[in-house]
Enzyme design. Sequence first.
Site, mmCIF file in Angstrom:
data_model
loop_
_atom_site.group_PDB
_atom_site.id
_atom_site.type_symbol
_atom_site.label_atom_id
_atom_site.label_comp_id
_atom_site.label_asym_id
_atom_site.label_seq_id
_atom_site.Cartn_x
_atom_site.Cartn_y
_atom_site.Cartn_z
ATOM 1 N N GLU A 142 18.623 -55.377 5.101
ATOM 2 C CA GLU A 142 18.515 -56.339 6.206
ATOM 3 C C GLU A 142 17.612 -57.524 5.883
ATOM 4 O O GLU A 142 17.984 -58.670 6.141
ATOM 5 C CB GLU A 142 18.011 -55.628 7.463
ATOM 6 C CG GLU A 142 19.023 -54.688 8.098
ATOM 7 C CD GLU A 142 20.189 -55.417 8.736
ATOM 8 O OE1 GLU A 142 20.063 -56.622 9.028
ATOM 9 O OE2 GLU A 142 21.238 -54.782 8.928
ATOM 10 N N THR A 143 16.429 -57.270 5.340
ATOM 11 C CA THR A 143 15.450 -58.362 5.211
ATOM 12 C C THR A 143 14.689 -58.374 3.884
ATOM 13 O O THR A 143 13.722 -59.126 3.744
ATOM 14 C CB THR A 143 14.402 -58.291 6.342
ATOM 15 O OG1 THR A 143 13.660 -57.067 6.229
ATOM 16 C CG2 THR A 143 15.049 -58.366 7.713
#
Length: 375
Positions: A142-143
């Site tokens: 995700e990040t």
Amino acid sequence: MTRLLPVALVCIAACALPSYAQSPKNSKARAATAVDNSYGQRAEALRWADTLAQQQGIDAAWLRQQLGQAQKLEQVRRLMTPSTGPKKTTARSWAVYRSRFIDPVRVQAGKRFWQENAAALERAEQTYGVPPEIIVGIIGVETIYGRNMGNFRVLDALATLAFDYPANHPRLAERVAYFQGELAQFLTTAWSARQDPTQTLGSFAGAMGLGQFMPSSLARFGVDFDGDGKVDLYNSTVDAIGSVANYFRGHGWQPGMAVQYGVAFNPNGTDMATLLAPDIKPSFTADQMLQLGAIPLDGGMRHQGPLALVELLNGEDAPTYVIGTQNFYAITRYNMSSYYAMAVHDLGQEVAAAVQEASLDSAPQAPRAAAASAP
């Protein structure tokens, strides 16, 4: 909390600036753009705000003021607009998709994240039954462990998608209802927590923090895992770890169950059409898969519960196949893609191997046996 001047007053003040500070033509263009893009000028948006205020017991003036600061973002609309041109000639490739997420930089970042948060990851597994490699895989995909949490104002992104969702989307009404619900939750949470909603940054779809939670997921599954009295998915890796684990538990994660098994196919024939019809939803027992010509490997024949045959295309090359369990399906509740679920699984496995290797390298070596004395 900072309050903006009414738009008309801002325009009057701008027009009063000395000539050397602005070009009158450019000033008018900027003022017109601000008016056009501000949801404070949209009657339907303000009516929506008044309805939400009445439903949730929020001060209507505060809600109107916050929504009035939201700006329509054309970039967000472009990113959400379905393609209407010719279909891409490049076939989807699992190998290419995998290479975007499983690389040395991300694996090493994941190893550091795991080592720095080992206690929280262990506690999350004990509390929610979700192993560290899945949590680490999600946050990494995700990040990149907080390196890229998005640079759009969440208020702008959600307002744009709530009131200006691309009209050519085949599920327009459904998407508008969804994003209006997310905007409502975002503003309701900000009101309850006495936070400034204009300061929160996230993805172009309004996802937030290390785990990229939408507002409704944050409200439902966010946990104060570090015990400081608030849920903070931006600055508290511990809260992010606990919240991701809680999300999975809420979406059917089964502790101790494998995510996927290998598969072999009966050389005498396989009913691929039947096996692939349910897509990624587990629908067959191991015996049923065997009868249809798909042979679960790696202990898959002993699996208790439904299974799915998952097909991952590789462009012009042969597809990759795995057998997915309920836990594979649970990962797709985070993002409805079998490619995404496999990337999360594989990244987690790669990081776990790197952590294990580092642990072995740092372990104290047993002393060597003393050499026999010469006669």
